[in-house]
Design a protein around this motif. Structure first.
Motif, short mmCIF file in Angstrom:
data_model
loop_
_atom_site.label_atom_id
_atom_site.label_comp_id
_atom_site.label_asym_id
_atom_site.label_seq_id
_atom_site.Cartn_x
_atom_site.Cartn_y
_atom_site.Cartn_z
N GLU A 275 -1.24 -4.59 -26.63
CA GLU A 275 -1.38 -6.01 -26.98
C GLU A 275 -0.05 -6.74 -26.80
O GLU A 275 0.00 -7.84 -26.25
CB GLU A 275 -1.85 -6.18 -28.42
N ARG A 276 1.01 -6.10 -27.26
CA ARG A 276 2.35 -6.69 -27.12
C ARG A 276 2.70 -6.88 -25.65
O ARG A 276 3.21 -7.92 -25.24
CB ARG A 276 3.39 -5.80 -27.81
N ARG A 277 2.39 -5.88 -24.84
CA ARG A 277 2.68 -5.95 -23.41
C ARG A 277 1.91 -7.10 -22.76
O ARG A 277 2.45 -7.84 -21.93
CB ARG A 277 2.34 -4.64 -22.72
N ASN A 278 0.65 -7.26 -23.14
CA ASN A 278 -0.14 -8.37 -22.61
C ASN A 278 0.46 -9.72 -23.00
O ASN A 278 0.51 -10.64 -22.18
CB ASN A 278 -1.59 -8.28 -23.08
N ASP A 279 0.89 -9.84 -24.25
CA ASP A 279 1.52 -11.08 -24.70
C ASP A 279 2.80 -11.37 -23.90
O ASP A 279 3.05 -12.51 -23.50
CB ASP A 279 1.85 -11.02 -26.20
N LEU A 280 3.60 -10.34 -23.67
CA LEU A 280 4.82 -10.51 -22.88
C LEU A 280 4.50 -10.91 -21.45
O LEU A 280 5.19 -11.74 -20.85
CB LEU A 280 5.65 -9.22 -22.89
N TYR A 281 3.45 -10.34 -20.89
CA TYR A 281 3.03 -10.67 -19.53
C TYR A 281 2.65 -12.14 -19.42
O TYR A 281 3.05 -12.84 -18.49
CB TYR A 281 1.85 -9.77 -19.13
#
Length: 93
Positions: A51-57
């Motif tokens: 989820e964090r990676r998606n937000d950063l993306y």
């Protein structure tokens, strides 16, 4: 957030042994609290990390869009200036 011409150096984050130890200690506590095994806690942490990676993306895409918009504005100004110069030269002939 850094901009195209003012980008701070990236923080290449490394995980230390003490951070890993703290994470595993927390995982053991959470496993006991929720009556699950440590592997399931670690898997849940992995889901949160996705989820964090998606937000950063998404955030990175927003920054990219802003920078591309800035490039577009610069290009439009350059085209406008060139057209003005061409018109001035044409009117002198």
């Amino acid at each position: 957030m850094g901009t195209l011409f003012d980008q701070p150096e990236r923080n290449h984050r490394r995980v230390t042994d003490s951070e890993l130890d703290a994470f595993l200690s927390d995982a053991v506590k959470l496993a006991k609290k929720h009556s699950i095994n440590v592997a399931e806690v670690i898997k849940a942490k992995g889901v949160l990390e996705l989820e964090r990676r998606n937000d950063l993306y998404v955030n990175n895409g927003d920054s990219f869009d802003e920078q591309m918009s800035g490039f577009g504005e610069i290009l439009q100004e350059m085209v406008s200036t060139l057209e003005d110069l061409r018109n001035e030269l044409s009117s002198k002939d």
